[in-house]
Scaffold this active site. Structure first.
Site, mmCIF file in Angstrom:
data_model
loop_
_atom_site.group_PDB
_atom_site.id
_atom_site.type_symbol
_atom_site.label_atom_id
_atom_site.label_comp_id
_atom_site.label_asym_id
_atom_site.label_seq_id
_atom_site.Cartn_x
_atom_site.Cartn_y
_atom_site.Cartn_z
ATOM 1 N N LEU A 74 0.713 -1.050 0.075
ATOM 2 C CA LEU A 74 -0.050 -0.238 -0.158
ATOM 3 C C LEU A 74 0.675 1.585 0.066
ATOM 4 O O LEU A 74 0.387 2.433 1.046
ATOM 5 C CB LEU A 74 -1.196 0.137 0.961
ATOM 6 C CG LEU A 74 -1.882 -0.858 0.680
ATOM 7 C CD1 LEU A 74 -3.380 -1.372 2.326
ATOM 8 C CD2 LEU A 74 -3.418 -0.596 0.122
ATOM 9 N N CYS A 130 -7.537 -4.118 5.528
ATOM 10 C CA CYS A 130 -5.656 -4.196 6.332
ATOM 11 C C CYS A 130 -5.719 -4.257 7.561
ATOM 12 O O CYS A 130 -7.012 -4.365 8.297
ATOM 13 C CB CYS A 130 -5.948 -2.754 5.920
ATOM 14 S SG CYS A 130 -5.958 -1.239 4.533
ATOM 15 N N LYS A 166 -15.030 -1.727 -0.624
ATOM 16 C CA LYS A 166 -14.069 -2.995 -0.992
ATOM 17 C C LYS A 166 -14.632 -4.461 -0.429
ATOM 18 O O LYS A 166 -13.653 -4.323 0.725
ATOM 19 C CB LYS A 166 -12.767 -2.283 -1.519
ATOM 20 C CG LYS A 166 -12.053 -3.611 -2.429
ATOM 21 C CD LYS A 166 -11.385 -2.792 -3.469
ATOM 22 C CE LYS A 166 -10.697 -3.503 -4.152
ATOM 23 N NZ LYS A 166 -9.837 -2.794 -5.134
ATOM 24 N N ILE A 192 -14.415 -8.043 -6.322
ATOM 25 C CA ILE A 192 -13.257 -8.263 -5.076
ATOM 26 C C ILE A 192 -12.304 -7.729 -4.720
ATOM 27 O O ILE A 192 -11.696 -7.906 -6.106
ATOM 28 C CB ILE A 192 -13.018 -9.891 -5.003
ATOM 29 C CG1 ILE A 192 -12.338 -10.401 -6.014
ATOM 30 C CG2 ILE A 192 -15.066 -10.707 -4.352
ATOM 31 C CD1 ILE A 192 -12.444 -11.825 -5.916
ATOM 32 N N GLY A 218 -5.634 -10.981 -11.805
ATOM 33 C CA GLY A 218 -5.636 -12.108 -12.452
ATOM 34 C C GLY A 218 -6.850 -12.666 -13.422
ATOM 35 O O GLY A 218 -7.447 -13.239 -12.219
ATOM 36 N N GLY A 245 -9.976 -10.387 -12.570
ATOM 37 C CA GLY A 245 -9.298 -10.941 -13.563
ATOM 38 C C GLY A 245 -9.502 -10.568 -15.015
ATOM 39 O O GLY A 245 -9.947 -11.880 -16.035
ATOM 40 N N THR A 267 -5.228 -6.018 -13.113
ATOM 41 C CA THR A 267 -4.171 -6.035 -13.755
ATOM 42 C C THR A 267 -4.106 -6.703 -15.553
ATOM 43 O O THR A 267 -2.801 -7.090 -16.126
ATOM 44 C CB THR A 267 -3.721 -7.390 -12.770
ATOM 45 O OG1 THR A 267 -3.651 -8.103 -11.711
ATOM 46 C CG2 THR A 267 -2.772 -8.940 -13.507
HETATM 47 C C1 LIG Z 1 -0.119 -4.692 -8.137
HETATM 48 C C2 LIG Z 1 -1.844 -4.163 -7.128
HETATM 49 C C3 LIG Z 1 -2.366 -3.493 -6.571
HETATM 50 C C4 LIG Z 1 -3.083 -2.940 -5.213
HETATM 51 N N1 LIG Z 1 -2.906 -2.803 -5.064
HETATM 52 C C5 LIG Z 1 -4.381 -1.812 -4.176
HETATM 53 C C6 LIG Z 1 -4.396 -0.971 -3.458
HETATM 54 O O1 LIG Z 1 -3.921 -0.061 -3.212
HETATM 55 N N2 LIG Z 1 -5.714 -0.563 -2.991
HETATM 56 C C7 LIG Z 1 -7.216 -1.621 -3.430
HETATM 57 O O2 LIG Z 1 -7.929 -1.980 -3.135
HETATM 58 N N3 LIG Z 1 -6.724 -2.620 -4.111
HETATM 59 C C8 LIG Z 1 -5.728 -3.088 -4.340
HETATM 60 N N4 LIG Z 1 -5.520 -4.407 -5.194
HETATM 61 C C9 LIG Z 1 -6.939 -4.985 -5.966
HETATM 62 C C10 LIG Z 1 -6.935 -4.711 -7.410
HETATM 63 O O3 LIG Z 1 -7.485 -3.360 -7.108
HETATM 64 C C11 LIG Z 1 -7.931 -5.653 -7.993
HETATM 65 O O4 LIG Z 1 -9.717 -5.668 -6.647
HETATM 66 C C12 LIG Z 1 -7.380 -7.405 -8.083
HETATM 67 O O5 LIG Z 1 -6.319 -6.782 -8.441
HETATM 68 C C13 LIG Z 1 -8.401 -7.767 -8.933
HETATM 69 O O6 LIG Z 1 -8.886 -7.248 -10.101
HETATM 70 P P1 LIG Z 1 -7.616 -7.598 -11.310
HETATM 71 O O7 LIG Z 1 -7.783 -9.459 -11.315
HETATM 72 O O8 LIG Z 1 -8.323 -7.059 -12.628
HETATM 73 O O9 LIG Z 1 -6.402 -7.455 -11.229
HETATM 74 C C14 LIG Z 1 -4.206 -4.082 -6.112
HETATM 75 C C15 LIG Z 1 -4.075 -4.764 -7.132
HETATM 76 C C16 LIG Z 1 -2.655 -5.362 -7.934
HETATM 77 C C17 LIG Z 1 -2.504 -5.882 -8.762
#
Ligand SMILES: Cc1cc2nc3c(=O)[nH]c(=O)nc-3n(C[C@H](O)[C@H](O)[C@H](O)COP(=O)(O)O)c2cc1C
Ligand SMILES: Cc1cc2nc3c(=O)[nH]c(=O)nc-3n(C[C@H](O)[C@H](O)[C@H](O)COP(=O)(O)OP(=O)(O)OC[C@H]3O[C@@H](n4cnc5c(N)ncnc54)[C@H](O)[C@@H]3O)c2cc1C
Ligand code: FES
Lengths: 305, 262
Positions: A74, A130, A166, A192, A218, A245, A267
């Site tokens: 974070l 957190c 969230k 999620i 992802g 994903g 991702t």
């Molecule tokens: C590198 C990275 C950093 C992330 N940082 C945060 C964050 O600061 N706060 C948050 O609520 N979610 C964070 N996430 C979660 C994403 O917002 C998202 O919920 C999660 O990756 C699922 O979506 P995706 O599969 O499309 O990546 C982060 C995800 C990744 C990959």
């Protein structure tokens, strides 16, 4: 911009329902050379805290089958600096600004939320995955009672802006948490966050990230996310922002059918910086083909057996 | 952004050399920058999900550029299977670049695949009137690739192999140490431990050094904060993004023990 994609989410008008997910899109400006931010419905910025935070040790990321693990920790520049240094740039674009935020205590959450509530942004998105340092590091998302407590406290100070909570998938029954959010006044839920995971390099015999465990994201997590959106839809009436994903328009359509009113893409932006734009275009063509006038008519329309 | 493969050919058994058509990247004027590329041409492929970072090796025309890759894992093995005419997703040019001297004697220090950014760098330096000595180290003769090209783009090529099968026997740092007083500046790319050793030689001699570092990257554009490098500033150690504030850093400012962890 197609009328078919316009949505109203908690009173905020979006040009399209595809939002860049927090932590994967920086503060927006990082990707501006490689995609047209005006064509992205909204941007959820990297999780903001009260004070600047430096994050975890390296290595912080590792690729896994159709996904990745991250333990960034974070890292962010803090609420005040975000507002003075990053927000003016984002305001130049025709996209909705969602500020994701977090804290280590209830007081940190409420102080940060109060600052953001007065800023020139569209929505707040509270990350509750957190550790609460005053409760021995148990995450605010780990039991419905703690979730209720944090949502109640933050709702009191967020009076001008819609508040999204969230949700974490690292629990046994997500419905209890969604219900707790609705009961305590949340305007929407994001479903999620990442799934807790781990990977080990068999040559060095070390975990692939220094934090040992990290968040899995992802395409690998998509079926889990779709299932959770479906469960939450059956439990609450507040809108759901679905994610986990999504890489192509077909993935996004699945989330709408399961019950989402908007989607976030995380991702996949690393794979292709134009992902959000291409997903919007694909959804638009799909709606036209299915003769559906507006994407909101798709929400929860999965035909069950 | 998509780039068409003009050619993709093996170099020895462990390396490949690919030329891509992409005017946005081929218009780059500075040396030392990189780009991200998908390793499969299938537009719907989600495995591997991440692009891979590679140095821009040479710019062949206003439309095309090339890169050199070492086959080390799944992604680079897939890259080696890509065919002429196919399209790969690319993002770039990315990162910062070497600050090139003018009319000076300079050294390039490359270890293994660290040779990749040195081809364009040597050409640019010579274009600015520099005398370029390239120290190029590897385990054995088969690691020292593209010798014909290298002979043509620098004033002196110094191959160094650990087994002595080509050039000087030993580590690339030995001849650099011996001759460091000849150079106004050193540009280095290679394994972290080699870079740390070259940096030690430069700091002892009071010679400027820029190093190009390699961190695992997800986004390549500064958004994910996955690629941080510890840099010593007046105010203390600060974490810089290898993909934006790097990959080129002033060697004197790197927190080398932190970098060479593990
Ligand atoms: C590198 C990275 C950093 C992330 N940082 C945060 C964050 O600061 N706060 C948050 O609520 N979610 C964070 N996430 C979660 C994403 O917002 C998202 O919920 C999660 O990756 C699922 O979506 P995706 O599969 O499309 O990546 C982060 C995800 C990744 C990959
Ligand atoms: C700015 C930059 C420029 C680069 N330029 C070049 C170049 O010009 N030519 C070249 O051949 N390589 C270059 N690399 C390294 C290259 O990106 C990796 O070798 C590649 O991503 C490995 O992919 P893979 O799927 O084959 O390996 P994987 O299967 O992912 O991993 C195989 C092994 O390589 C290691 N590895 C994976 N990614 C990296 C990485 N980014 N850095 C170091 N080790 C890694 C893994 O830990 C593992 O041990 C560069 C890296 C960076 C950050
Ligand atoms: S690779 Fe994402 S910030 Fe550098």
């Amino acid at each position: 911009m197609s009328e078919r994609l316009k949505i109203n989410l908690c009173g905020v008008e979006f040009n399209n329902p595809v939002i860049a997910a927090s932590g994967t899109f920086g503060y927006g400006l990082e990707f501006s050379r490689f995609t047209d931010l005006n064509k992205i419905g909204g941007i959820s910025v990297k999780g903001i805290s009260l004070k600047e935070t430096y994050g975890n040790k390296m290595p912080r990321i590792a690729e896994t089958a159709s996904g990745m693990l991250n333990a960034i920790g974070l890292q962010n520049i803090g609420a005040e600096k975000f507002i003075s240094e990053k927000l003016p740039f984002l305001k130049k674009y025709d996209t909705r600004i969602i500020v994701n935020f977090w804290g280590k205590t209830i007081e940190e959450y409420t102080e940060t939320a109060a600052i953001l509530d007065k800023a020139d942004i569209d929505m707040l998105e509270m990350n509750i995955s957190c550790p609460n340092v005053k409760e021995g590091g148990i995450a605010f998302s780990s039991c419905p009672e703690m979730t209720e407590e944090i949502v109640k406290a933050v709702r009191k100070v967020v009076v001008h802006k819609p508040l999204i909570v969230k949700l974490s998938p690292n629990i046994t029954d997500i419905r209890l948490f969604a219900a707790a959010c609705e009961k305590c006044g949340a305007d929407a839920v994001s479903v999620i966050n990442t799934l807790l995971g781990m990977a080990i390099d068999v040559e060095t015999m070390k975990p692939k990230i220094a934090n040992i465990t990290g968040g899995l994201s992802g395409p690998a997590i998509k079926p889990v996310a779709v299932r959770m959106v479906h469960e939450v839809k059956k439990t609450v009436r507040i809108p759901i922002i679905g994610m986990g994903g999504i890489a192509f328009w077909e993935d996004a359509a699945e989330f709408f059918l399961a019950g989402a009113s908007a989607v976030q893409v995380g991702t996949a932006n690393f794979r292709d910086p134009d992902s959000c734009v291409k997903i919007s275009e694909g959804l638009d063509a799909y709606l036209e083909r299915k003769t559906i006038n507006n994407i909101s008519e798709l929400t929860g329309k999965a035909v069950l057996y | 952004m998509n780039a068409q493969i003009i050619s993709n050919a093996p170099v020895g058994t462990k390396f490949g050399y690919m030329e891509l058509k992409c005017p946005e990247i081929a218009s780059e004027k500075n040396a030392g920058r990189f780009f991200m590329v998908s390793v499969r041409s299938d537009e719907k492929s989600i495995d591997p999900i991440l692009k891979r970072p590679f140095a821009i090796c040479d710019i062949k025309s206003p439309d095309t550029f090339s890169f050199l890759y070492m086959i080390v894992g799944r992604g680079t093995s897939l890259l080696a299977k890509c065919r002429q005419g196919e399209y790969l997703g690319v993002t770039g040019p990315l990162g910062n670049y070497f600050k090139l001297e003018k009319n000076a004697s300079v050294a390039l220090a490359a270890g293994g695949i660290g040779i990749a950014p040195m081809i364009m760098t040597a050409k640019k330096l010579r274009g600015q009137g520099c005398r370029v000595t390239l120290f190029y180290g590897g385990r054995s003769a088969s690691d020292i690739i593209m010798r014909d090209t290298l002979e043509n783009i620098c004033d002196e090529l110094v191959p160094v192999t650990e087994d002595g099968s080509l050039g000087i026997k030993g580590l690339v740092t030995a001849p650099i140490k011996e001759r460091i007083s000849e150079f106004r500046k050193v540009y280095a790319c290679g394994p972290n431990r080699m870079l740390m050793a070259v940096n030690d030689i430069c700091s002892e001699a009071g010679t400027d050094i820029e190093v190009s570092l390699d961190e695992h990257m997800a986004c390549g554009v500064g958004a994910c904060l996955g690629c941080l490098v510890a840099v010593k500033e007046k105010t203390g150690t600060v974490m810089k993004r290898c993909c934006v504030e790097g990959p080129v850093f002033n060697g004197a400012k790197i927190d080398w023990p932190a970098l060479c962890r593990g």
